[in-house]
Every structure is written in C-alpha cells, then in structure tokens.
Design a protein around this motif. Structure first.
Motif, PDB file in Angstrom:
ATOM      1  N   GLY A  50     -32.607  56.852 116.276  1.00 34.52           N
ATOM      2  CA  GLY A  50     -32.615  55.414 116.587  1.00 34.52           C
ATOM      3  C   GLY A  50     -31.673  54.695 115.640  1.00 34.52           C
ATOM      4  N   ASN A  51     -30.857  53.787 116.184  1.00 28.10           N
ATOM      5  CA  ASN A  51     -29.841  53.089 115.384  1.00 28.10           C
ATOM      6  C   ASN A  51     -30.420  52.438 114.133  1.00 28.10           C
ATOM      7  OD1 ASN A  51     -29.021  52.302 118.580  1.00 28.10           O
ATOM      8  ND2 ASN A  51     -27.468  53.315 117.364  1.00 28.10           N
ATOM      9  N   THR A  52     -31.540  51.734 114.306  1.00 29.45           N
ATOM     10  CA  THR A  52     -32.111  50.969 113.202  1.00 29.45           C
ATOM     11  C   THR A  52     -32.613  51.887 112.096  1.00 29.45           C
ATOM     12  OG1 THR A  52     -32.771  49.257 114.785  1.00 29.45           O
ATOM     13  CG2 THR A  52     -33.772  49.179 112.593  1.00 29.45           C
ATOM     14  N   GLY A  53     -33.377  52.905 112.468  1.00 31.93           N
ATOM     15  CA  GLY A  53     -33.901  53.828 111.468  1.00 31.93           C
ATOM     16  C   GLY A  53     -32.799  54.554 110.724  1.00 31.93           C
ATOM     17  N   ASN A  54     -31.732  54.923 111.446  1.00 29.76           N
ATOM     18  CA  ASN A  54     -30.616  55.614 110.804  1.00 29.76           C
ATOM     19  C   ASN A  54     -29.915  54.714 109.788  1.00 29.76           C
ATOM     20  OD1 ASN A  54     -31.150  57.789 112.501  1.00 29.76           O
ATOM     21  ND2 ASN A  54     -29.573  57.230 113.975  1.00 29.76           N
ATOM     22  N   SER A  55     -29.621  53.483 110.194  1.00 31.06           N
ATOM     23  CA  SER A  55     -28.918  52.564 109.290  1.00 31.06           C
ATOM     24  C   SER A  55     -29.751  52.235 108.058  1.00 31.06           C
ATOM     25  CB  SER A  55     -28.550  51.271 110.031  1.00 31.06           C
ATOM     26  OG  SER A  55     -27.603  51.524 111.048  1.00 31.06           O
ATOM     27  N   LEU A  56     -31.060  52.061 108.251  1.00 33.82           N
ATOM     28  CA  LEU A  56     -31.921  51.730 107.113  1.00 33.82           C
ATOM     29  C   LEU A  56     -32.086  52.921 106.173  1.00 33.82           C
ATOM     30  CD1 LEU A  56     -34.672  49.551 108.811  1.00 33.82           C
ATOM     31  CD2 LEU A  56     -32.763  48.792 107.395  1.00 33.82           C
ATOM     32  N   THR A  57     -32.102  54.133 106.717  1.00 33.74           N
ATOM     33  CA  THR A  57     -32.135  55.312 105.858  1.00 33.74           C
ATOM     34  C   THR A  57     -30.883  55.355 104.996  1.00 33.74           C
ATOM     35  OG1 THR A  57     -33.458  56.577 107.446  1.00 33.74           O
ATOM     36  CG2 THR A  57     -32.196  57.837 105.830  1.00 33.74           C
ATOM     37  N   CYS A  58     -29.750  55.016 105.591  1.00 31.64           N
ATOM     38  CA  CYS A  58     -28.491  54.958 104.840  1.00 31.64           C
ATOM     39  C   CYS A  58     -28.574  53.926 103.727  1.00 31.64           C
ATOM     40  CB  CYS A  58     -27.340  54.628 105.797  1.00 31.64           C
ATOM     41  SG  CYS A  58     -25.726  54.520 105.001  1.00 31.64           S
ATOM     42  N   VAL A  59     -29.055  52.734 104.055  1.00 34.21           N
ATOM     43  CA  VAL A  59     -29.197  51.653 103.071  1.00 34.21           C
ATOM     44  C   VAL A  59     -30.074  52.100 101.902  1.00 34.21           C
ATOM     45  CG1 VAL A  59     -30.246  49.378 102.702  1.00 34.21           C
ATOM     46  CG2 VAL A  59     -28.780  49.764 104.683  1.00 34.21           C
ATOM     47  N   SER A  60     -31.191  52.740 102.234  1.00 29.61           N
ATOM     48  CA  SER A  60     -32.132  53.176 101.209  1.00 29.61           C
ATOM     49  C   SER A  60     -31.520  54.229 100.291  1.00 29.61           C
ATOM     50  CB  SER A  60     -33.401  53.720 101.875  1.00 29.61           C
ATOM     51  OG  SER A  60     -34.354  54.113 100.912  1.00 29.61           O
ATOM     52  N   ARG A  61     -30.804  55.195 100.879  1.00 32.05           N
ATOM     53  CA  ARG A  61     -30.184  56.235 100.062  1.00 32.05           C
ATOM     54  C   ARG A  61     -29.105  55.672  99.147  1.00 32.05           C
ATOM     55  NH1 ARG A  61     -29.618  61.851 103.573  1.00 32.05           N
ATOM     56  NH2 ARG A  61     -31.816  62.007 104.177  1.00 32.05           N
ATOM     57  N   LEU A  62     -28.497  54.568  99.567  1.00 35.56           N
ATOM     58  CA  LEU A  62     -27.476  53.942  98.732  1.00 35.56           C
ATOM     59  C   LEU A  62     -28.082  53.110  97.603  1.00 35.56           C
ATOM     60  CD1 LEU A  62     -24.929  52.869 101.495  1.00 35.56           C
ATOM     61  CD2 LEU A  62     -24.706  54.753  99.870  1.00 35.56           C
ATOM     62  N   GLY A  63     -29.410  52.900  97.652  1.00 31.27           N
ATOM     63  CA  GLY A  63     -30.082  52.267  96.526  1.00 31.27           C
ATOM     64  C   GLY A  63     -30.646  50.884  96.751  1.00 31.27           C
ATOM     65  N   LEU A  64     -30.573  50.374  97.982  1.00 27.48           N
ATOM     66  CA  LEU A  64     -31.136  49.052  98.265  1.00 27.48           C
ATOM     67  C   LEU A  64     -32.535  49.178  98.866  1.00 27.48           C
ATOM     68  CD1 LEU A  64     -28.336  46.841  99.858  1.00 27.48           C
ATOM     69  CD2 LEU A  64     -29.150  46.858  97.497  1.00 27.48           C
ATOM     70  N   GLY A  65     -33.313  48.097  98.791  1.00 25.17           N
ATOM     71  CA  GLY A  65     -34.589  48.054  99.476  1.00 25.17           C
ATOM     72  C   GLY A  65     -34.366  47.911 100.969  1.00 25.17           C
ATOM     73  N   SER A  66     -35.096  48.663 101.761  1.00 27.11           N
ATOM     74  CA  SER A  66     -34.967  48.553 103.219  1.00 27.11           C
ATOM     75  C   SER A  66     -36.348  48.527 103.852  1.00 27.11           C
ATOM     76  CB  SER A  66     -34.138  49.711 103.787  1.00 27.11           C
ATOM     77  OG  SER A  66     -34.774  50.946 103.580  1.00 27.11           O
ATOM     78  N   ARG A  67     -36.443  47.805 104.935  1.00 23.47           N
ATOM     79  CA  ARG A  67     -37.726  47.542 105.591  1.00 23.47           C
ATOM     80  C   ARG A  67     -37.494  47.562 107.092  1.00 23.47           C
ATOM     81  NH1 ARG A  67     -39.805  42.007 103.479  1.00 23.47           N
ATOM     82  NH2 ARG A  67     -40.102  43.248 101.578  1.00 23.47           N
ATOM     83  N   ILE A  68     -38.423  48.153 107.848  1.00 27.42           N
ATOM     84  CA  ILE A  68     -38.244  48.225 109.295  1.00 27.42           C
ATOM     85  C   ILE A  68     -39.422  47.598 110.023  1.00 27.42           C
ATOM     86  CG2 ILE A  68     -39.275  50.546 109.493  1.00 27.42           C
ATOM     87  CD1 ILE A  68     -37.120  51.062 111.711  1.00 27.42           C
ATOM     88  N   LEU A  69     -39.102  46.919 111.108  1.00 27.06           N
ATOM     89  CA  LEU A  69     -40.112  46.388 112.021  1.00 27.06           C
ATOM     90  C   LEU A  69     -39.853  47.029 113.377  1.00 27.06           C
ATOM     91  CD1 LEU A  69     -42.438  44.483 112.703  1.00 27.06           C
ATOM     92  CD2 LEU A  69     -40.758  42.691 113.149  1.00 27.06           C
ATOM     93  N   ALA A  70     -40.776  47.869 113.809  1.00 22.19           N
ATOM     94  CA  ALA A  70     -40.637  48.585 115.076  1.00 22.19           C
ATOM     95  C   ALA A  70     -42.032  48.865 115.612  1.00 22.19           C
ATOM     96  CB  ALA A  70     -39.858  49.884 114.878  1.00 22.19           C
ATOM     97  N   LYS A  71     -42.090  49.361 116.847  1.00 25.69           N
ATOM     98  CA  LYS A  71     -43.360  49.747 117.442  1.00 25.69           C
ATOM     99  C   LYS A  71     -43.301  51.226 117.756  1.00 25.69           C
ATOM    100  CE  LYS A  71     -46.742  47.999 120.778  1.00 25.69           C
ATOM    101  NZ  LYS A  71     -46.968  46.957 121.796  1.00 25.69           N
ATOM    102  N   VAL A  72     -44.295  51.956 117.282  1.00 24.67           N
ATOM    103  CA  VAL A  72     -44.332  53.398 117.534  1.00 24.67           C
ATOM    104  C   VAL A  72     -45.670  53.768 118.159  1.00 24.67           C
ATOM    105  CG1 VAL A  72     -42.758  53.960 115.643  1.00 24.67           C
ATOM    106  CG2 VAL A  72     -45.214  53.882 115.211  1.00 24.67           C
ATOM    107  N   ALA A  73     -45.639  54.827 118.931  1.00 31.11           N
ATOM    108  CA  ALA A  73     -46.881  55.342 119.501  1.00 31.11           C
ATOM    109  C   ALA A  73     -47.680  56.039 118.401  1.00 31.11           C
ATOM    110  CB  ALA A  73     -46.570  56.316 120.627  1.00 31.11           C
ATOM    111  N   ASP A  74     -49.001  55.949 118.510  1.00 31.49           N
ATOM    112  CA  ASP A  74     -49.859  56.619 117.535  1.00 31.49           C
ATOM    113  C   ASP A  74     -50.067  58.065 117.976  1.00 31.49           C
ATOM    114  OD1 ASP A  74     -51.458  57.070 115.380  1.00 31.49           O
ATOM    115  OD2 ASP A  74     -53.244  56.138 116.229  1.00 31.49           O
ATOM    116  N   ASP A  75     -48.935  58.774 118.085  1.00 31.24           N
ATOM    117  CA  ASP A  75     -48.994  60.194 118.430  1.00 31.24           C
ATOM    118  C   ASP A  75     -48.346  60.980 117.295  1.00 31.24           C
ATOM    119  OD1 ASP A  75     -46.292  59.684 118.779  1.00 31.24           O
ATOM    120  OD2 ASP A  75     -46.318  59.889 120.957  1.00 31.24           O
ATOM    121  N   SER A  76     -48.313  62.286 117.424  1.00 26.91           N
ATOM    122  CA  SER A  76     -47.781  63.103 116.330  1.00 26.91           C
ATOM    123  C   SER A  76     -46.315  62.795 116.058  1.00 26.91           C
ATOM    124  CB  SER A  76     -47.957  64.591 116.654  1.00 26.91           C
ATOM    125  OG  SER A  76     -47.294  64.930 117.862  1.00 26.91           O
ATOM    126  N   GLN A  77     -45.541  62.520 117.135  1.00 27.39           N
ATOM    127  CA  GLN A  77     -44.125  62.208 116.952  1.00 27.39           C
ATOM    128  C   GLN A  77     -43.945  60.878 116.228  1.00 27.39           C
ATOM    129  OE1 GLN A  77     -45.527  63.133 119.798  1.00 27.39           O
ATOM    130  NE2 GLN A  77     -44.326  64.732 120.819  1.00 27.39           N
TER     131      GLN A  77
END
Length: 367
Positions: A50-77
């Motif tokens: 997912g575009n958002t999760g990928n970009s925020l993972t990048c931001v976090s690895r570079l050393g900034l605080g990152s936060r996501i707002l999304a909706k996920v199913a309460d399943d194993s995935q």
C-alpha cells in the motif's frame, strides 16, 4: 523546505499518512507468462504494501516520527500488516479495525526479463469512511503533525482530515496517480503534489508534461510545487517562487525552458544530477523555476524489483519537507532512496535506514 520559502519547521516533526493498507504476494519469474502456460517462480515473498504504508515505513527508517490512519480487517492479515508497520516504528494506534472484514491484497509479478512488475489488486472491505472518525480522533491524530500525506483512495475521509489539517495550518502532500471522483477537492487543499508521468497531462489536458505542470500551478494557487516522477528518466519539478522578477521581464515559454534545461543536463551520469532554471516569469502570472533530476543508473545485476520505488521517493520528499532540505538536494536525495528500494524484492525490503552509506551524506546535518 525550499529555497523559495521561509516556512518554519517544527522541532519534532511527525508525518501522518491516510490511506489503504494491503498485503503484497510477490513472485519473481524469468519472463511474464503467456496464457495457459505453467512457469516456476524464482523467489517469493509476502510483505505489507500500500502506498501510504510504504512511504511511512520509509519516513520512519530515515528517522522521523510517522503515524498512519487506515482501516484494516481484524483478520490474521490485518494484524500482521499492523505488526510489520509497528516493527518499523510507524505508529498504528489510530487505525480503525473492522471486526467483519477482509484485508486488501495484491499479487505482484516481477518479470526479470524486462525488469517490470505487474500488480493485480483485490480490494477488501469495509472502506475507511468519515463516520469512522470522531472529532476527538481527528484532533488526536493530527496532534504534532507537520505534513499530512493523502492520495484520494479514501477520498471522503481524506477530505475530512485534510480540511481539518488545513484549518490547523498543517501542510498537505498529495500523491496523484489517476483521476478519481472528488480528487480535485483534495488537490485544492494541497500544498505539494507528486504525480506519476501520466497524471498532469491527463488532469489538465495539456499538450506537454511541462505545460501540464504549469497548468496545475495556475489552477491550484495553494500548490507550492508539483513533481512528476518519470521512472528511469528521473523526475521533474515546477516550483512556485515568491521571488520578485522585473516587471518588464518577458514571459518564458515553459516548453522552451524545459528543452534548454534538458540540453544542459548530464543524462549519462551514474548518480542523480540536478539542473534547475533561474526563477522566471511564466504564463498565468506564475513566478517559478523548473528543476530536472536524472535517475540513478542501477546495474542490471543489482536491479531486482521496482515495486514501491515511487512510494520510497515520496517518503524521502516527506523527510525533506520536514527537515528543511533545499529543493534540489531533496530531489536528488529522493532519487537515491528510490534506487535503494529497487535493489530488493518488494516495496520495503531494501528501504534504507539513515545510516545507509548511499544516503548518509545527505543526512549528516539533519535532525
């Protein structure tokens, strides 16, 4: 952020992303299959996407605080995707969980023969809706945020969040890939835009890519810059500048300016190089400058998968905005980060950490 801006940067910036999360099932093949053919995959990986999760993972690895707002199913995935983000330092505490839902997932076929990737997206349900956001949740998720990243996939919810962010003077960066219903409302609120190669001309119906970027700045007076990513050909940015130019200065034709820049740009360089015009008067009462950045030339022996390269580029731009990078440095930096992503299977496998020698030189004075 930019040499054309005096905007203050908070001391502890946080990037907030609002969008969809999905699970990527990635397989590499010697060549793309033909109908009725059976082939054997060379490698396989399951990874959050997912575009958002990928970009925020990048931001976090570079050393900034990152936060996501999304909706996920309460399943194993869904639980697995959140855990993966959290392991990378992304704050998922504001995500909405649907008890009776199915997670989004994506099949990604990576063709080693052509170095291309084909994505087959299967949407899950239910979507993130405005009713999922209480006033208290909106205020909490925006607290301390420097930049909000949206893409229009959950447009009604993103618009509600963007309107509140705008009222709190939080900058908004939009990723625009294709026309979507109501996307223009998000574009109207955006301070920065990153587009794929097709969107500017498709949205503006302009005859060329440079004229399309100018048309976007004319139509969207709040927009400070628009970037179009061009894959192996690099990227191009048109930046609005407040610098005064002589009242007698003649308007510069944007296409002629682009051709002149291209002729003076070293496209043979292995590492990204940047070439920018002088601040000039353009059509539509826009004063700005055009910037061209070449792509890093990745040896074929190192090029694995381009999945997520654009998301990595966005993550690096978000970092640059939050740490007051000059525009030229930010674009070269983002190109290096995107190239790192292409050296591994999946969008997140080789996203660099700030200690990566390929990018460490850009970050020595940051934070």
């Amino acid at each position: 952020m930019s040499s054309c801006s005096d905007e203050a940067i908070p001391s502890h910036p946080i990037v907030l992303g609002c969008g969809q999360l999905c699970l990527d099932y990635l397989v590499t093949v010697p060549s793309f299959p033909i109908p009725d053919q059976k082939i054997r995959g060379k490698s396989f990986k399951v990874q959050g996407g997912g575009n958002t999760g990928n970009s925020l993972t990048c931001v976090s690895r570079l050393g900034l605080g990152s936060r996501i707002l999304a909706k996920v199913a309460d399943d194993s995935q869904g639980r697995w995707m959140l855990e993966e983000l959290e392991s990378s330092g992304v704050d998922t505490s504001f995500c909405v969980k649907a008890k009776d839902g199915v997670s989004h997932f994506n099949y990604v076929i990576v063709d080693n023969q052509t170095n291309t990737r084909t994505c087959i997206f299967t949407p899950g349900y239910p979507p993130l809706l405005p009713d999922d956001l209480t006033e208290s949740l909106i205020l909490a998720v925006l607290d301390g945020v420097r930049v909000l990243n949206v893409n229009g996939r959950s447009r009604e919810t993103e618009l509600l969040l963007a309107q509140k962010a705008h009222s709190k003077k939080i900058s908004i960066l939009i990723n625009a890939e294709k026309r979507r219903t109501g996307l223009h409302k998000l574009l109207d609120l955006s301070d920065y835009a990153i587009c794929n190669a097709n969107f500017p001309q498709d949205w503006t119906e302009s005859p060329s890519s440079p004229s399309a970027l100018l048309s976007m700045l004319i139509r969207l007076p709040k927009l400070k810059f628009v970037i179009t990513t061009l894959g192996e050909h690099g990227c191009m940015m048109l930046e609005r500048c407040s610098n005064e130019v002589s009242g007698s200065e003649k308007e510069t034709d944007i296409d002629e300016l682009h051709q002149s820049l291209k002729q003076n740009t070293d496209f043979t360089s292995v590492l990204p190089v940047c070439n920018s015009s002088q601040v000039t008067r353009l059509a539509g009462n826009v004063t700005g400058r055009l910037v061209i950045v070449t792509a890093e030339k990745i040896p074929s022996s190192e090029l694995v998968d381009t999945t997520g390269a654009g998301d990595a580029f966005t993550g690096a731009v978000l970092y640059g905005l939050c740490t007051d990078m000059a525009s030229e440095e930010m674009l070269v930096f983002a190109s290096r980060v995107a190239a790192c992503c292409c050296r591994g299977l999946g969008a997140r496998t080789t996203l660099p950490f700030r200690t990566d020698p390929n990018i460490a030189a850009f970050l020595g004075a940051q934070l």
